[in-house]
Each structure stands twice: as structure tokens, then as C-alpha cells.
Design an enzyme around this catalytic site. Structure first.
Site, short mmCIF file in Angstrom:
data_model
loop_
_atom_site.label_atom_id
_atom_site.label_comp_id
_atom_site.label_asym_id
_atom_site.label_seq_id
_atom_site.Cartn_x
_atom_site.Cartn_y
_atom_site.Cartn_z
NE ARG A 51 -3.13 0.11 3.13
CZ ARG A 51 -2.52 0.22 4.32
NH1 ARG A 51 -1.85 1.31 4.61
NH2 ARG A 51 -2.62 -0.75 5.20
CE1 TYR A 103 -16.87 13.00 -14.81
CE2 TYR A 103 -16.28 12.87 -12.51
CZ TYR A 103 -16.68 12.26 -13.67
OH TYR A 103 -16.90 10.91 -13.69
CG ASP A 174 -10.09 17.43 -13.28
OD1 ASP A 174 -9.40 16.86 -14.16
OD2 ASP A 174 -11.09 16.92 -12.75
CE LYS A 199 -12.96 9.57 -17.29
NZ LYS A 199 -13.29 10.79 -16.56
C1 LIG Z 1 -13.68 11.14 -15.25
C2 LIG Z 1 -13.30 12.41 -14.58
C3 LIG Z 1 -13.00 12.46 -13.22
C4 LIG Z 1 -13.15 11.23 -12.33
O1 LIG Z 1 -12.26 10.23 -12.69
P1 LIG Z 1 -12.58 8.64 -12.52
O2 LIG Z 1 -11.33 8.03 -13.03
O3 LIG Z 1 -13.79 8.34 -13.30
O4 LIG Z 1 -12.79 8.41 -11.06
C5 LIG Z 1 -12.61 13.67 -12.68
N1 LIG Z 1 -12.52 14.78 -13.44
C6 LIG Z 1 -12.80 14.78 -14.76
C7 LIG Z 1 -12.68 16.02 -15.54
C8 LIG Z 1 -13.19 13.60 -15.38
O5 LIG Z 1 -13.50 13.59 -16.68
#
Ligand SMILES: *Cc1c(COP(=O)(O)O)cnc(C)c1O
Length: 389
Positions: A51, A103, A174, A199
């Protein structure tokens, strides 16, 4: 090898990924182990328990730090787990300011997980007066997405950081939509970068993950502590898959951008489309911000269908059902093209009135443009819209 001065793709392929010292394996192995045998009491190679540390995870973190021009990166089980750790950095009863075009999952994290502890004010970040008016004595962070989801608005990170830093706030960006290939927020004054590596970084829609990247050593120590103490780590197999995706990030982003630009131009001319949201179509100030801040426009497009507003949901439903190549699915950033309906999918957690006031109406459709042959994508969109290509 000192790769700090190398280009993006060279770093994506090599940083943190030297041949395995034990075997010479050219590719970083999946270290599937929960613990590490110590030579003698108190003598180990820096790895004690899975961990806390894992070599496959460390390789990914080292590469991500380099690509974001940060000193430290930390990988998590999902993007939202990474966002959650950033919120946990705050002292009790803090105030957060966030961009209103956020988001949906982060909105839910603020409103339904951390709501007893922290308060959040949502502002239009293109309006610095709104931002300044929202700052209170207990405000600790400014949370920014740029380009935003789903309306692809672009904000000036440098300008926002100036205002935020003057009031003693940390700036969180982000960077999921841009990816580190198109934008490096730490170079524009951000203090913390978060990613959903699910993503573009993973890029193949086959793995979930998240990351935090920072420069500050003290912040890094606290994030490292929380990564182990709260435990939302990425597993070694997921870290390995993400690292595999990372190597081709630049190539993919170039192709996503070329394809998306052609599709945005096509949509803009289409009689059934009322409005197209794509950074590559922006003019004026937004264009200047883009030139300073981003290397390209990315693969995300949203557009609003024209026609009778009372039947917008039915119209959207009909169009969505006709797509063949684009898959109707949540998420984004994979090699395959996806189509989504923000109002009922990604942004369903936001109350209708709030959502609509932000322009996320029933006729809005979001595309994650993949890297397929663009002629095929254009043909699919044309037939889905019910017109001629
Ligand atoms: C998908 C997404 C998240 C969350 O990520 P996960 O991997 O689905 O937990 C946060 N911010 C943005 C802009 C996203 O597109």
C-alpha cells in the site's frame, strides 16, 4: 539517463522506466506483491508494504511527474479518489471555490461526501469579479477545470492563479480533458494538478486510475501520507496498463485533435446544429488564452441540437440511437469514439435547474472523438443527424 531535457514522448517512454535491475526486462514488470522481504531488521530497499510503495506504481508516478513538469506525482485507484485526497488536505470547515462548469462526479464529491465538513461556492471563472467576491477568510482552494466539461470553456490559469494566490489560496487544476501533452498547469501557476488517468492518459478505455502532481515538498509529503493512510492506491496491473497507454499519449492527442477539428467544422455548418462547443472554434480572448496555455485543442466536442426546445430530449434520444460507430457511453479519452448525453449521463447528479442555468440542456450532445479514420466518423455523424454528409 537524465531525461529531464528530452521531449515529451521520449520522457513518456523512458522516465522512470529503465530496464529492470534484477532481470534486464526492458518493460517495467508488474510487481504483483503485497509485501517485501527485508534483508535484516530495518534494512530494506525502500519498499516495505504494497500500500505504501510498489515499483510499477512508482514508474508510473515518476513518468507522470516528468510529463506535468512536477517534482512529485501520486497514482490512485481512480480520478475521483485523487480528487478526494486533495479535499482531505484541507483543514476542517474550509471553504472551496470551484468553477461552475464542473465534472459531475467532483460536484457530487463536494455536495454529498464532504458537505458536512466543507462549503463550496460555484462561480463563473471567466468573470474575475465573481471570483474575487466569492473569496472569504476561510477559503482555502480554487478548483479549476479547463477546458471544462461539457461546454469546453477555456480559462486563463495564470490569471486565476494570480487572483487566488493574492488571497492565499491553493490552485487546483483538473487537467483530465487536456492531458499533460496539451497543457501543463504547474507551469502556469497551479499548485496541484489532478487527473483521471482513466481518460486520455490510459487512452484505451480498459483501466481506471487517477493522479495528483505537485511541486511543493510539504504538499507532497501530506499527499504521500494520505495515499498510504487512506489507501486508495492504484494496483500494479492498473499502473502497468496506464503506463502502457502513456507511451503513445502524444501520438493519440495529435490525432484526436485533427479529427475533432474536422468534425467541429462539419457540425458548425450543419443545419440541425444550433451551437458547437470546441476550443478550436474559439475567437478573441479565448483564442489568446489557448495560444499561451495549450498545445492543441483536444478531442472533446459538445453541440446543441436545434429545433423545438419542448421536444429536445426526444430529438436527442432519436439522434443518439442512430449512431453506429460512436458508442453511446459515459467516459472519454479512449481510442474509440464515444457519444454521450450530459444531461442524463455524466451530469445527471446536478439538479436540473442548476444544470440548465449552466447551459447543459436536453439537446446537448457530447462527443469524445477517437482516433479512427475521420471520414468514417463524419459519415456516422451525418447519418445520425439525418442529413447528407
Ligand atoms: C472522469 C473524470 C473524473 C473522475 O475520474 P474517474 O477516473 O472516473 O474516477 C474527474 N474529473 C474529470 C474532468 C473527469 O473527466
Amino acid at each position: 539517463m537524465d531525461t529531464t531535457l528530452h521531449g515529451f514522448t521520449t520522457r513518456a517512454i523512458h522516465v522512470g522506466q529503465a530496464p529492470d535491475p534484477a532481470t534486464g526486462a526492458t518493460i517495467v514488470p508488474i510487481y504483483a506483491t503485497s509485501t517485501y522481504t527485508q534483508e535484516s531488521l530495518g534494512h530494506h530497499k525502500g519498499f516495505e508494504y504494497g500500500r505504501g510503495d510498489n515499483p510499477t506504481r512508482l514508474a508510473l508516478e515518476t513518468a507522470l511527474a516528468s510529463l506535468e513538469h512536477g517534482q512529485h506525482a501520486f497514482a490512485f485507484a481512480s480520478g475521483i479518489a485523487a480528487c478526494d485526497v486533495v479535499v482531505r488536505l484541507l483543514p476542517a470547515q474550509s471553504h472551496i471555490i470551484a468553477g461552475h462548469d464542473l465534472y459531475g462526479g467532483v460536484y457530487r464529491l463536494f455536495q454529498q461526501v464532504h458537505h458536512d465538513n466543507h462549503r463550496v461556492t460555484y462561480v463563473d471563472l471567466s468573470d474575475s469579479v465573481q471570483l474575487i467576491n466569492a473569496i472569504r477568510s476561510d477559503t482555502k482552494i480554487l478548483w479549476v477545470e479547463t477546458p471544462t466539461n461539457p461546454l469546453l470553456q477555456v480559462y486563463d490559469i495564470e490569471k486565476l492563479a494570480e487572483v487566488a494566490h493574492a488571497a492565499g489560496l491553493l490552485v487546483v487544476v483538473d487537467n483530465t480533458f487536456a492531458s499533460p501533452y496539451l497543457q501543463n498547469p504547474l507551469r502556469h501557476g497551479a499548485d496541484i494538478v489532478v487527473h483521471s488517468t482513466t481518460k486520455y492518459i490510459g487512452g484505451h478505455s480498459d483501466v481506471l486510475g487517477g493522479a495528483i502532481v505537485v511541486n511543493d515538498d510539504q504538499l507532497a509529503n501530506r499527499i504521500k501520507f494520505l495515499q498510504n493512510a487512506a489507501g486508495a492506491i492504484i494496483g500494479p496491473f492498473e499502473a502497468w496498463l496506464t503506463l502502457r497507454g502513456l507511451k503513445t499519449l502524444a501520438l493519440r492527442m495529435e490525432r484526436h485533435t485533427v479529427n475533432a477539428m474536422k468534425i467541429a467544422e462539419f457540425l458548425q455548418e450543419h443545419p440541425r446544429v444550433r451551437q458547437v462547443y470546441y476550443p478550436g472554434l474559439s475567437k478573441g480572448e479565448a483564442r489568446e488564452i489557448l495560444a499561451r496555455q495549450m498545445k492543441g485543442f483536444g478531442g472533446m466536442i459538445s453541440f446543441e441540437l436545434g429545433g423545438d426546445a419542448d421536444h429536445a430530449l426526444e430529438t436527442a434520444r432519436t439522434v443518439l440511437a442512430r449512431f453506429r460507430l460512436f458508442s453511446l457511453a459515459e467516459s472519454l479519452g479512449g481510442v474509440e469514439s464515444l457519444v454521450g448525453h450530459p444531461a442524463t449521463m455524466t451530469h445527471a447528479a446536478i439538479p436540473r435547474a442548476v444544470r440548465e442555468s449552466r447551459g447543459i440542456r436536453d439537446g446537448l450532445i457530447r462527443l469524445s472523438v477517437g482516433i479512427e479514420d475521420v471520414e468514417d466518423l463524419l459519415a456516422d455523424i451525418a447519418q445520425a443527424l439525418g442529413g447528407d454528409h
